[in-house]
Design an enzyme around this catalytic site. Structure first.
Site, mmCIF file in Angstrom:
data_model
loop_
_atom_site.group_PDB
_atom_site.id
_atom_site.type_symbol
_atom_site.label_atom_id
_atom_site.label_comp_id
_atom_site.label_asym_id
_atom_site.label_seq_id
_atom_site.Cartn_x
_atom_site.Cartn_y
_atom_site.Cartn_z
ATOM 1 N N ILE A 1 96.800 -6.514 5.601
ATOM 2 C CA ILE A 1 96.539 -5.362 6.466
ATOM 3 C C ILE A 1 95.568 -5.710 7.577
ATOM 4 O O ILE A 1 95.759 -5.332 8.743
ATOM 5 C CB ILE A 1 96.022 -4.183 5.618
ATOM 6 N N ASN B 1 91.264 -4.965 -8.865
ATOM 7 C CA ASN B 1 89.985 -5.668 -8.910
ATOM 8 C C ASN B 1 88.890 -4.677 -9.239
ATOM 9 O O ASN B 1 89.162 -3.509 -9.515
ATOM 10 C CB ASN B 1 89.720 -6.421 -7.604
#
Length: 397
Positions: free
Chosen positions: A305, A208
């Site tokens: 995460i 990204n």
């Protein structure tokens, strides 16, 4: 705590001078001894009586006070403190400091000292951005003067932008850091930052537009408050800050492994823009164009995460902070994400291309907690980092 530390507080002339009354009170609560120097302009905004009452000490203001100057009082003042704090540091005071002028008590003390100096600038945005002030800032930083702020926001003059004096908790944190007694001293914290690169083949990957600038600034701000920072970073376009332990990774799976290896920590700030998906079987050689059509890529979901840290049964950090980069319904989506992931805070921002935030130098965030949404004004990413680090310090100390 600042037990028995001696602070010489120089109060400049500006509307932000009112904040120094609270600063004095909070310094004394922490055990510091505060000796105030009130400039003539500062006395237009706060009175000597109020300053003296809160400090519990005489207010110094006149360079030519015969009683004090018989013993070279300005020299004694300049050498007897552990730290000199200038708040607010006006454009005029900064100019005097940068050029070595000494035409009143405050500027004479600052020129005569060998004590560390911390300044909290406050002025109109145009004054802060003027080339003359920018030159003075560079000179002062080169001379070793420490800065806290200024922040961006609405000003008493009706304008908006950088120039607001830092808030009292930020100044207190900066004072503790300048005295080698940062509020996060000895605290072990984890910061993830940057994008992840998920390989398609040896020359292509999924990623990204994250630069890693905000996460890097947060790691630096936490280190400045004395924290032991483990900085797990994907391929960022900015260098890591000084004073942190750097662990470089490429993929989401590598980042998760590094994060789990870093535990236990007291706080985890998950600022990394982790790719949501990866190619299940990345090609070991470059995928070539063929006449048979487009290649077929199969995807798998990457590990989460933030959720993994937030929902740990053992070794969960006391504070877990996530980020939500949204383009629609920012507050609603970020609030739902905090609940879904199980983290304590979410730092939400609007990353539509028109904002210029993704990959830019500024950010406009909303802090989402169990108590609701707190919108912060648009400001530099380093200022966002300092505010967030100061807020984290209030939880961990």
């Amino acid at each position: 705590m600042l037990g028995s530390k001696r602070i010489l507080l120089i109060i400049g002339g500006g509307i932000a001078a009112y904040k120094t009354l609270d600063l004095i009170r909070r310094l004394r609560e922490r055990g510091a001894m505060v000796t105030p120097v009130l400039t003539r302009a500062g006395a237009e905004f706060v009175t000597p009586l109020s300053v003296s009452a809160l400090a519990g000490r005489k207010v110094f203001s006149d360079l030519f006070d015969l009683t004090d100057e018989a013993e070279m009082g300005h020299i004694q003042l300049s050498r007897s403190a552990d730290l000199i704090v200038v708040a607010p540091a006006t454009a005029d005071l900064m100019a005097k400091m940068a050029t070595g002028r000494a035409d009143d008590l405050a500027s004479t003390v600052l020129l005569a000292t060998d004590t560390p100096v911390l300044i909290a600038p406050a002025m109109n945005v145009r004054m802060w951005q003027h080339p003359a002030t920018e030159r003075n800032i560079a000179t002062l930083k080169g001379d070793g003067i420490a800065f806290v702020g200024p922040n961006a926001g609405d000003m008493a003059c009706g304008e908006h932008g950088p120039g607001r004096m830092a808030e009292v908790p930020e100044i207190l944190s900066a004072i503790e850091t300048a005295l080698g007694n940062g509020p996060l001293r000895g605290r072990r914290v984890l910061v993830t930052s940057g994008p992840t690169h998920e390989p398609i083949d040896p020359v292509r990957y999924i990623a990204n537009r994250s630069s890693g600038a905000q996460g890097t600034a947060i790691a630096g701000a936490l280190a400045a408050l004395g924290a032991q920072v483990i900085f797990v970073t994907g391929p960022s376009t900015v260098p890591p800050p000084d004073g942190v332990t750097v662990i470089r990774v490429e993929t989401a799976q590598e980042m998760l492994a590094a994060v789990e290896q870093a535990l236990p920590v007291e706080a985890a700030i998950c600022a990394a823009a982790v790719a949501d998906w990866r190619v299940t079987s990345a090609s070991e050689s470059k995928i070539k164009k063929t006449k048979s059509g487009l290649p077929v890529l199969e995807f798998a979901e990457n590990p989460d995460i933030l959720a993994t840290l937030s929902q740990r049964a053992e070794s969960r950090p006391r504070l877990v902070v996530g980020f939500a980069a949204e383009t629609d319904d920012v507050i609603d989506n970020a609030t739902a994400k905090r609940v879904r992931k199980g983290c304590d805070w979410i730092v939400a921002n609007d990353v539509r291309p028109s904002t210029g935030i993704m990959g830019g130098t500024e950010n406009a965030v909303t802090l989402i907690t169990a108590d609701g949404a707190e919108e912060w004004p648009r400001m530099g990413k380093h200022q966002v980092a300092e505010l967030l680090a100061a807020r984290i310090a209030t939880v961990l100390t």
